[in-house]
Scaffold this active site. Structure first.
Site, PDB file in Angstrom:
ATOM      1  N   LYS A 112       0.817  -1.216   0.000  1.00 26.25           N
ATOM      2  CA  LYS A 112       0.000   0.000   0.000  1.00 26.25           C
ATOM      3  C   LYS A 112       0.843   1.255   0.000  1.00 26.25           C
ATOM      4  O   LYS A 112       0.460   2.259  -0.587  1.00 26.25           O
ATOM      5  CB  LYS A 112      -0.951   0.005   1.198  1.00 26.25           C
ATOM      6  CG  LYS A 112      -2.066  -1.006   1.059  1.00 26.25           C
ATOM      7  CD  LYS A 112      -3.120  -0.788   2.100  1.00 26.25           C
ATOM      8  CE  LYS A 112      -4.232  -1.811   1.926  1.00 26.25           C
ATOM      9  NZ  LYS A 112      -5.184  -1.770   3.027  1.00 26.25           N
ATOM     10  N   LYS A 197      -5.663 -10.319  -5.331  1.00 22.16           N
ATOM     11  CA  LYS A 197      -6.823 -10.503  -4.453  1.00 22.16           C
ATOM     12  C   LYS A 197      -7.985  -9.641  -4.921  1.00 22.16           C
ATOM     13  O   LYS A 197      -7.784  -8.523  -5.394  1.00 22.16           O
ATOM     14  CB  LYS A 197      -6.392 -10.077  -3.043  1.00 22.16           C
ATOM     15  CG  LYS A 197      -7.402 -10.288  -1.970  1.00 22.16           C
ATOM     16  CD  LYS A 197      -6.925  -9.686  -0.659  1.00 22.16           C
ATOM     17  CE  LYS A 197      -7.162  -8.182  -0.617  1.00 22.16           C
ATOM     18  NZ  LYS A 197      -7.075  -7.587   0.728  1.00 22.16           N
ATOM     19  N   LYS A 200     -11.730  -4.568  -2.225  1.00 25.49           N
ATOM     20  CA  LYS A 200     -12.757  -3.551  -2.418  1.00 25.49           C
ATOM     21  C   LYS A 200     -12.190  -2.178  -2.718  1.00 25.49           C
ATOM     22  O   LYS A 200     -12.892  -1.324  -3.228  1.00 25.49           O
ATOM     23  CB  LYS A 200     -13.701  -3.504  -1.225  1.00 25.49           C
ATOM     24  CG  LYS A 200     -13.094  -3.112   0.112  1.00 25.49           C
ATOM     25  CD  LYS A 200     -14.224  -2.796   1.077  1.00 25.49           C
ATOM     26  CE  LYS A 200     -14.116  -3.544   2.381  1.00 25.49           C
ATOM     27  NZ  LYS A 200     -12.959  -3.152   3.195  1.00 25.49           N
TER      28      LYS A 200
END
Ligand code: AMP
Ligand code: TRP
Length: 332
Positions: A112, A197, A200
């Protein structure tokens, strides 16, 4: 009784990955068999670029979806993280227990922070300390088990390390928790990019099935899933990640086994069609209940208020004892 804690971030609309990897088990198993707390972890949503109004909206939506998925406030505690101050109180103590090095090793932090750098957004300091807050979420309740998808295993390992270290240094305070995962679909992959993955917070939605997608949209996304160049249906996560993902989704929907299901199909098309229908059927009752709950925000807010009160009552004494154990002077 075994105590369970788990959480979900209001960073985007909930996905099929969230449901199969985590929420479904909370609703079908954990709330009946354990003393369970489920938390919308809104403070975690502030660790990356965020729009305040959207986080607020998504928090209520996530809570409604948890209830729509079958969590029953009479059986478990559903609440919002920021409503219970004990999480941040404990987080600081655990920051004084964790090391900079162990936080920088977290895979999610590496991924991230790299993404934030590329997009030109600064890397928020809270992105680094995030797993410490997650540890606080879990340890404040002395949870024994943490039912999560595969991607959270490393964070739960860190939580265990911090609990053990704290207990050794300052006296026994915390339960050392363990992660538990579903038998299949612990990592649902993106339908367009089966090596990543299904997440969302990803930008493009074509490979992501959202729990609130219309049935036709779900069908379209699954029918267009990227498969592999082979022709026969085989369950092989390494060489056939796209087909393996569909087999796992179907197996999860039908409580079956992906390897056995593979033998029942002669073409990718038939597999996609059955998977699409299985997912549509799985989500149908959830979408219906969500529509009713969305029309009654007062009910959802009431559940969250009561949940926070109960959670506070559980966390308060644990966090107070951690304060004392670490050497902080009690109020005289
Ligand atoms: P998050 O959306 O990151 O807040 O995740 C909430 C829960 O859903 C965690 O237990 C995650 O491990 C789980 N989860 C998220 N994405 C997936 C996925 N693609 N497959 C399986 N589990 C997932
Ligand atoms: N970090 C988790 C995720 O990204 C969410 C989370 C926060 C969580 N606190 C938690 C999960 C405590 C389990 C227990 O999915």
């Amino acid at each position: 009784m075994t105590r369970v804690f788990s959480g979900i971030k209001p960073t985007g609309h909930l996905t099929l990955g969230n449901y199969l990897g985590a929420v479904r088990r909370w609703a079908e198993v954990e709330q009946y068999e354990t003393e369970a707390l489920f938390c919308v972890v809104d403070l975690h949503a502030l660790t990356v670029e965020h729009d305040p109004a959207r986080v607020r909206r998504l928090s209520r939506q996530a809570a409604s979806l948890l209830l729509a998925a079958g969590l029953d406030p009479a059986l478990c505690t559903v609440f919002v993280q920021s409503h219970v101050d004990e999480h941040t109180r404990l987080s600081y103590l655990l920051e004084c227990t964790a090391t900079d090095g162990e936080l920088r090793r977290m895979i999610q932090y590496k991924e991230k922070s790299a993404r934030a750098r590329v997009s030109g957004d600064g890397v928020r300091f809270s992105l680094l300390s995030y797993p410490v807050l997650m540890a606080a979420d879990i340890l404040a309740y002395r949870a024994d088990e943490v039912p999560v998808g595969d991607d959270q295993t490393q964070h739960v390992e860190l939580t265990r390390d911090l609990a053990v270290r704290f207990n050794q240094r300052y006296g026994h305070t915390f339960t050392v928790p363990k992660a538990t995962r579903p038998p299949v679909a612990a990592r649902v992959m993106d339908l367009q990019d089966p090596l990543s993955k299904m997440g969302k917070s990803h930008e493009a939605g074509a490979g992501i099935v959202y729990l609130l997608d219309d049935a036709d949209v779900v069908r379209k996304k699954i029918m267009r899933a990227v498969t592999d160049s082979g022709r026969e249906v085989a369950y092989d996560r390494e060489d056939r990640p796209g087909v393996a993902n569909l087999l796992e989704i179907l197996a999860a929907c039908e409580n079956g086994d992906p390897g056995e299901l593979a033998g029942a199909y002669e073409s990718y098309g038939a597999l996609k069609k059955d998977t699409a229908e299985a997912v549509v059927e799985l989500l149908r009752p959830l979408r219906k209940r969500h529509a009713a709950l969305a029309a009654d925000p007062g009910y959802v807010d009431g559940v969250l208020r009561e949940g926070a009160e109960r959670a506070r009552g559980m966390a308060r004494p644990v966090v107070d004892s951690a304060y004392r154990a670490m050497g902080l002077l009690p109020v005289g």
